[in-house]
Design a protein around this motif. Structure first.
Motif, short mmCIF file in Angstrom:
data_model
loop_
_atom_site.label_atom_id
_atom_site.label_comp_id
_atom_site.label_asym_id
_atom_site.label_seq_id
_atom_site.Cartn_x
_atom_site.Cartn_y
_atom_site.Cartn_z
N UNK A 173 3.37 -10.02 -4.55
CA UNK A 173 4.54 -9.19 -4.90
C UNK A 173 4.56 -8.80 -6.38
N UNK A 174 4.14 -9.73 -7.26
CA UNK A 174 4.08 -9.41 -8.69
C UNK A 174 3.00 -8.37 -8.96
N UNK A 175 1.87 -8.51 -8.31
CA UNK A 175 0.79 -7.53 -8.47
C UNK A 175 1.27 -6.15 -8.04
N UNK A 176 1.98 -6.09 -6.93
CA UNK A 176 2.47 -4.81 -6.42
C UNK A 176 3.55 -4.22 -7.31
N UNK A 177 4.20 -5.04 -8.13
CA UNK A 177 5.22 -4.54 -9.05
C UNK A 177 4.59 -3.88 -10.27
N UNK A 178 3.31 -4.14 -10.50
CA UNK A 178 2.61 -3.50 -11.62
C UNK A 178 2.21 -2.08 -11.22
N UNK A 179 1.96 -1.21 -12.21
CA UNK A 179 1.41 0.11 -11.89
C UNK A 179 0.10 -0.06 -11.11
N UNK A 180 -0.20 0.89 -10.23
CA UNK A 180 -1.32 0.77 -9.31
C UNK A 180 -2.64 0.50 -10.02
N UNK A 181 -2.93 1.22 -11.11
CA UNK A 181 -4.21 1.03 -11.80
C UNK A 181 -4.32 -0.37 -12.40
N UNK A 182 -3.21 -0.91 -12.92
CA UNK A 182 -3.23 -2.26 -13.48
C UNK A 182 -3.41 -3.30 -12.39
N UNK A 183 -2.72 -3.11 -11.26
CA UNK A 183 -2.85 -4.04 -10.14
C UNK A 183 -4.29 -4.04 -9.62
N UNK A 184 -4.89 -2.86 -9.51
CA UNK A 184 -6.27 -2.76 -9.04
C UNK A 184 -7.22 -3.47 -10.00
N UNK A 185 -7.00 -3.26 -11.30
CA UNK A 185 -7.85 -3.86 -12.31
C UNK A 185 -7.75 -5.39 -12.27
N UNK A 186 -6.53 -5.93 -12.26
CA UNK A 186 -6.37 -7.39 -12.25
C UNK A 186 -6.87 -8.00 -10.95
N UNK A 187 -6.70 -7.29 -9.84
CA UNK A 187 -7.21 -7.79 -8.57
C UNK A 187 -8.73 -7.91 -8.62
N UNK A 188 -9.38 -6.88 -9.13
CA UNK A 188 -10.85 -6.90 -9.20
C UNK A 188 -11.34 -7.98 -10.15
N UNK A 189 -10.72 -8.10 -11.30
CA UNK A 189 -11.21 -9.02 -12.34
C UNK A 189 -10.75 -10.45 -12.11
#
Length: 180
Positions: free
Chosen positions: A101-117
């Motif tokens: 839920x916190x990841x989804x609250x971030x802007x999409x590009x930031x969520x994608x970046x943190x998910x990958x890294x």
């Protein structure tokens, strides 16, 4: 070349070098004394006076290596003695449910970046190359995104951290927080 002439000249530099490598000041003093003894015992073996400083720093480096080897072999601790380092898996499992839920609250590009890294373990260099971003720019973006994520956690929960910054416990700040 005498010890009386050389030691005062290099003592402070050697001590600073030791302090950079060893945290405990008492251990630094012990190592410095060992270096003085070795210098006293072997100084006459050095033929070129221009190499004394390099030789003394090599002696210091070897003393540090020996110090950590000895310290590492000194004692093996039992699990009971390391109770303070054991993680409570319950805390991490509970917080893991908040992560998406916190990841989804971030802007999409930031969520994608943190998910990958952070979640999938992709290196920052590889991610930067894949996205056509300079590595230094990506490092900055990752840091800012992590700070945002941390802010979201802090808004919802009060985190208790150990001395290394690891989460050991948490309490919800607001019982109506929808994230956790």
């Amino acid at each position: 070349m005498t010890i009386e002439a050389i030691w005062p000249k290099y003592r402070a530099s050697l001590k600073a070098f030791l302090h950079a490598k060893v945290a405990d000041p008492d251990d630094v003093d012990d190592l410095l004394q060992d270096i003085l003894i070795k210098t006293y015992q072997r100084l006459e073996e050095i033929r070129d006076s221009r190499k004394v400083k390099a030789w003394m720093f090599q002696v210091a480096n070897n003393a540090i290596i020996d110090f950590y080897r000895t310290k590492g072999r000194a004692k093996t601790l039992s699990a009971e003695e390391l109770w303070f380092e054991q993680d409570d898996p319950g805390v991490h499992e509970e917080l893991a449910t908040c992560l998406m839920p916190f990841m989804q609250a971030l802007p999409e590009d930031e969520a994608e970046m943190l998910t990958a890294i952070d979640l999938h373990g992709q290196s920052q260099k590889d991610y930067a190359q894949e996205k056509g971003i300079s590595y230094s720019t990506l490092k900055s973006r990752v840091q800012k995104s992590r700070e945002k994520m941390s802010g979201l956690f802090q808004e919802c929960c009060e985190l208790s951290l150990d001395t290394r910054g690891n989460i050991i416990d948490f309490d919800k700040r607001d019982k109506s927080c929808k994230m956790c």
